[in-house]
Design a protein around this motif. Structure first.
Motif, PDB file in Angstrom:
ATOM      1  N   LEU A  48      -4.977   7.170  -7.828  1.00 28.75           N
ATOM      2  CA  LEU A  48      -4.229   7.836  -6.765  1.00 28.75           C
ATOM      3  C   LEU A  48      -4.327   9.353  -6.857  1.00 28.75           C
ATOM      4  CD1 LEU A  48      -1.002   5.625  -6.760  1.00 28.75           C
ATOM      5  CD2 LEU A  48      -3.010   5.434  -5.272  1.00 28.75           C
ATOM      6  N   GLU A 108      -6.119   5.162  -1.065  1.00 30.79           N
ATOM      7  CA  GLU A 108      -6.559   3.863  -1.606  1.00 30.79           C
ATOM      8  C   GLU A 108      -7.827   3.385  -0.905  1.00 30.79           C
ATOM      9  OE1 GLU A 108      -2.492   1.584  -2.689  1.00 30.79           O
ATOM     10  OE2 GLU A 108      -2.562   2.394  -0.661  1.00 30.79           O
ATOM     11  N   ASN A 109      -8.793   4.275  -0.852  1.00 29.10           N
ATOM     12  CA  ASN A 109     -10.017   3.991  -0.101  1.00 29.10           C
ATOM     13  C   ASN A 109     -11.102   3.318  -0.935  1.00 29.10           C
ATOM     14  OD1 ASN A 109      -9.179   5.366   2.402  1.00 29.10           O
ATOM     15  ND2 ASN A 109      -9.254   7.214   1.145  1.00 29.10           N
ATOM     16  N   TYR A 110     -11.093   3.541  -2.264  1.00 30.87           N
ATOM     17  CA  TYR A 110     -12.228   3.109  -3.077  1.00 30.87           C
ATOM     18  C   TYR A 110     -11.760   2.308  -4.288  1.00 30.87           C
ATOM     19  CZ  TYR A 110     -14.188   6.745  -0.162  1.00 30.87           C
ATOM     20  OH  TYR A 110     -14.537   7.507   0.922  1.00 30.87           O
ATOM     21  N   ASN A 111     -12.428   1.173  -4.474  1.00 32.92           N
ATOM     22  CA  ASN A 111     -12.131   0.292  -5.594  1.00 32.92           C
ATOM     23  C   ASN A 111     -12.927   0.742  -6.810  1.00 32.92           C
ATOM     24  OD1 ASN A 111     -11.540  -1.799  -7.311  1.00 32.92           O
ATOM     25  ND2 ASN A 111     -12.891  -3.279  -6.297  1.00 32.92           N
ATOM     26  N   ARG A 112     -12.218   1.106  -7.891  1.00 30.02           N
ATOM     27  CA  ARG A 112     -12.887   1.629  -9.080  1.00 30.02           C
ATOM     28  C   ARG A 112     -12.921   0.619 -10.233  1.00 30.02           C
ATOM     29  NH1 ARG A 112     -10.577   7.449  -7.490  1.00 30.02           N
ATOM     30  NH2 ARG A 112     -12.274   8.722  -8.292  1.00 30.02           N
ATOM     31  N   ASP A 115      -7.356   9.886  -4.778  1.00 30.76           N
ATOM     32  CA  ASP A 115      -7.608   8.922  -3.698  1.00 30.76           C
ATOM     33  C   ASP A 115      -6.283   8.297  -3.270  1.00 30.76           C
ATOM     34  OD1 ASP A 115      -8.799   7.185  -1.892  1.00 30.76           O
ATOM     35  OD2 ASP A 115      -9.362   5.716  -3.429  1.00 30.76           O
ATOM     36  N   HIS A 149      -7.351   1.587  -8.153  1.00 35.97           N
ATOM     37  CA  HIS A 149      -7.446   2.890  -7.496  1.00 35.97           C
ATOM     38  C   HIS A 149      -6.966   3.983  -8.438  1.00 35.97           C
ATOM     39  CE1 HIS A 149      -8.175   1.025  -3.593  1.00 35.97           C
ATOM     40  NE2 HIS A 149      -7.139   0.236  -3.809  1.00 35.97           N
ATOM     41  N   GLN A 177       1.443   0.206 -11.182  1.00 32.96           N
ATOM     42  CA  GLN A 177       1.000   1.596 -11.170  1.00 32.96           C
ATOM     43  C   GLN A 177       1.608   2.345 -12.353  1.00 32.96           C
ATOM     44  OE1 GLN A 177       1.988   3.566  -7.478  1.00 32.96           O
ATOM     45  NE2 GLN A 177       2.354   5.524  -8.484  1.00 32.96           N
ATOM     46  N   TYR A 224       0.835  -1.189   0.000  1.00 32.10           N
ATOM     47  CA  TYR A 224       0.000   0.000   0.000  1.00 32.10           C
ATOM     48  C   TYR A 224       0.880   1.254   0.000  1.00 32.10           C
ATOM     49  CZ  TYR A 224      -3.822  -3.189   1.249  1.00 32.10           C
ATOM     50  OH  TYR A 224      -4.738  -4.197   1.258  1.00 32.10           O
ATOM     51  N   TRP A 263      -8.485  -4.974  -7.550  1.00 25.85           N
ATOM     52  CA  TRP A 263      -8.834  -3.637  -7.074  1.00 25.85           C
ATOM     53  C   TRP A 263      -8.079  -2.589  -7.889  1.00 25.85           C
ATOM     54  CZ3 TRP A 263     -10.842  -1.812  -1.922  1.00 25.85           C
ATOM     55  CH2 TRP A 263     -11.753  -2.742  -1.375  1.00 25.85           C
ATOM     56  N   TYR A 312      -3.196  -0.746  -9.579  1.00 28.24           N
ATOM     57  CA  TYR A 312      -4.026  -1.940  -9.627  1.00 28.24           C
ATOM     58  C   TYR A 312      -3.438  -3.035  -8.748  1.00 28.24           C
ATOM     59  CZ  TYR A 312      -6.160  -6.211 -11.435  1.00 28.24           C
ATOM     60  OH  TYR A 312      -6.813  -7.408 -11.548  1.00 28.24           O
TER      61      TYR A 312
END
Length: 673
Positions: free
Chosen positions: A630, A636-640, A633, A628, A577, A481, A626, A607
């Protein structure tokens, strides 16, 4: 009284055990791995117990068991005689006794075939005598059976003890068993243009240990680090810089080579190989179990930034923590540094002491018990680097100084003048002390007239562990992370002729630690012979890093799909990334009018293929597939993935492609025509 006899028959179970021993012997020679040698000695431990049980229960010594045990021992001994990487005397060369390579080369040096033969035979001698004695006793008749029984019992107990003794005294250093690139290294270094002179910029790289992104005041720390901040205030800071691994040794490998640590079997922490008889010294066997290809550190055929700068005519010095090996080809002064002062290990390992090293030979400076009190470490390292830089400046000699502070890696210590002064605990006291001495170093360089001619880089090897600030990023050390790999990066060069752009500004685009090597080569104008190749880099191996010069000058994207940033753990890519233009994203999703796409020219995606949850309450849960962004975000709070499924699939395919390329060409060798 039932007689003790030697059973030479063909009973199935003893024959099977013998076959296993012979198979292990052959496997030791075929696979040539320390791990197989460890399996062999564990087999011997089990066999010594089985031999004892057969003597107690059956009153027999089975010859096939003796032969199987002997075969496994022969496999290990021959292996370390032929392919050993030290003199062969195992734990008798214990560093804890104060030995150092400069004083005891016969014990701790590389040795030769004959020292390995003598050393390994001496180590196995007690076991061999017990094994032979037991076989001899069982085979021959005694006038008194009680005497034979007693002697057999004693020999059996001695065999078990000698086997355990051998486990703790055996050699665990052997030659790397992998493809080597010595020829390419020699060709490259011989072709570096050796014309650096007093007009060449000096380089000072400052690499902290476990310092978090938010642990400097320029990035929002709740305490002051004015001298660290001055690097960015008089130069540039990068808001999205990543270590190339989230733990110490692999990250240092990346910084030194411009390559991801997987390529050098360096994808785990390197532990001390200094031998000790202590049964609690579990670190002694760690490398043999965890590291691939028998690597005990950074392989000597890697081309390091120090070797490149030395070949270009620079003096090279390393001060602080090495953590990439402690003997032979792994020593810092065998990897391009003219001088090293500091510790080969990390400050929570046994042993831990400071050494002074030149030409692959070191002496222990302050004794072998520094693990107990490290409060003087910052001052000692500071004194060494100041003295060395002063000597280079007075000789008008360009230099590369690699300042690898051991702080604030736990356990943290602060000097008497700083301990308890911040009110924020020893961690902050320690960082504050480092910052204070860094200011003195800068003042000294200014007095010497070399500050403006020195490229100064400040960063960290990974995020914080037990304490420290990530600025609310997710995770920390040893996790893929953001909190594990996003670290501070500051660079200053007062006499840069515009190479770094406007002073005191921040760059937003992403870079990573493997980029440091090619960047400094380009900034310092290192070329091939006769200036034929600018920013001259090795061509026989994959260099994963790319020069950051365009990012530093114009904030250009340097990590797109062609050169993604990797987040790895052990031998697996956990995340990938890279940055895409919003124009490209909107071409895929023309109906999207999200702010992150309409307000930015570029967006950075990250990813995760599969990663363990960082919430310890749900340790059994994994984040799989997952995606993200960045850019908006960083936590890394929300999976898009559900929002951008095609992009998630694109990243997944790229991750798989790189993973396969890694596996098919572990060392990253490029065949030159």
């Amino acid at each position: 009284m039932k007689k003790i006899t030697l059973d030479t028959g063909k009973k199935v179970f003893p024959i099977i055990l013998m076959a296993i021993g012979v198979a292990i012997m052959l496997a030791t020679w075929i696979f040539r791995l320390n791990l197989v040698a460890i399996v062999a000695v564990l087999y011997c431990c089990i066999m010594s117990a089985v031999i004892a049980l057969s003597l107690i229960i059956k009153k027999k010594v089975y010859a096939p068991m003796i032969f199987g045990y002997a075969a496994a021992c022969i496999g290990v001994v021959v292996y370390y005689i032929i392919w050993g990487a030290d003199a062969g005397f195992g734990a008798f060369s214990s560093g804890l006794a104060g030995f150092s390579s400069a004083d005891h080369t016969w014990l701790q040096g590389e040795g030769n075939f004959f020292t390995r033969l003598l050393g390994n035979l001496l180590l196995i001698l007690p076991t061999a005598l017990c094994l032979w004695g037991l076989f001899f006793t069982a085979r021959h008749e005694f006038k008194k059976e009680g005497g034979k029984k007693a002697l057999s019992g004693v020999l059996t107990v001695c065999l078990m003890g000698a086997t355990v003794f051998y486990v703790f005294s055996m050699n665990l250093r052997s030659e790397p068993n992998t493809e080597r690139m010595w020829d390419g290294q020699e060709d490259y270094l011989n072709n570096v243009d050796n014309t650096a002179d007093s007009d060449s910029p000096n380089v000072l790289v400052i690499l902290m240990d476990d310092l978090g992104y938010g642990d400097i005041s320029l990035n929002g720390a709740i305490y002051d680090t004015p001298n660290i901040d001055s690097i960015g205030e008089n130069g540039l800071s990068l808001s999205n810089f990543y270590s190339s691994y989230s733990v110490c040794s692999p990250a240092r490998f990346a910084a030194m080579t411009g390559r991801y640590p997987y390529r050098g079997y360096a994808d785990n922490v390197v532990y001390p190989t200094v031998n000790t008889l202590s049964p609690l010294a579990t670190t002694r066997v760690f490398n043999a179990i965890e590291m691939g290809g028998n690597a005990d550190g950074m392989l000597g055929d890697e081309i390091t930034i120090a070797e490149t700068f030395k070949a270009a005519g620079y003096s090279t010095g390393l001060f602080g923590k090495w953590h990439l090996g402690d003997y032979g080809e792994y020593l810092p002064t065998n990897q391009g540094f003219d001088y090293f002062y500091g510790s080969h290990y990390v400050n929570d390992m046994t042993p831990f002491y400071h050494v002074s090293e030149e030409n692959g030979e070191y002496t222990i400076v302050h004794g072998t018990d520094e693990l107990k009190d490290q409060s003087m470490a910052t001052e000692w390292i500071h004194e060494e680097i100041v003295q060395w830089i002063t000597e280079q400046a007075e000789a008008d000699q360009p230099f590369l100084a690699y300042y690898t502070s051991p702080w604030p890696h736990a356990p943290v210590y602060a000097g008497d003048d700083f301990d308890g002064t911040t009110g924020l605990g020893t961690y902050v006291d320690c960082v504050t002390e480092f910052d204070y001495y860094l200011g003195i170093l800068f003042d000294t360089m200014e007095e010497l007239g070399i500050l403006e001619d020195t490229i100064i880089v400040f960063t960290s090897d990974n995020g914080p562990a037990l304490e420290g600030s990530t600025n609310e990023l997710r995770g920390g050390k040893y996790l893929a992370y953001e909190g594990g790999q996003k670290v501070p990066f500051l660079i200053r060069w007062d006499n840069d002729d515009g190479a770094l752009g406007e002073k005191g500004t921040t760059r937003e685009q992403s870079a990573t630690l493997v980029d440091l090597y090619p960047t400094l080569v380009e900034l310092c104008g290192i070329t091939g012979k006769d200036g034929t190749v600018e920013a001259y880099m090795p061509e026989d191996r994959v260099i994963d890093g790319v020069s950051m010069t365009s990012l530093l000058l114009n904030d250009e994207v340097i990590h797109d799909e062609s050169s993604p940033i990797l987040h790895m753990k052990r031998e697996d890519i956990k995340a990938i990334q890279y940055t895409m233009s919003t124009e490209e994203v909107l071409a895929m999703y023309p109906d999207y009018d999200f702010d992150v796409l309409t307000e930015n020219e570029y967006v950075t995606f990250k990813y995760f293929d599969r990663i363990q949850n960082d919430n310890s309450a749900f340790f059994d849960k994994y984040r799989t597939n997952w995606l993200h962004i960045l850019t908006d975000d960083s936590g890394e709070n929300y999976n898009r993935t559900t929002v951008y499924p095609e992009i998630a699939e694109q990243f997944h395919a790229k991750l798989d492609e790189i993973q396969e390329n890694f596996k098919s060409n572990r060392r990253g060798i490029i065949e030159l025509t």
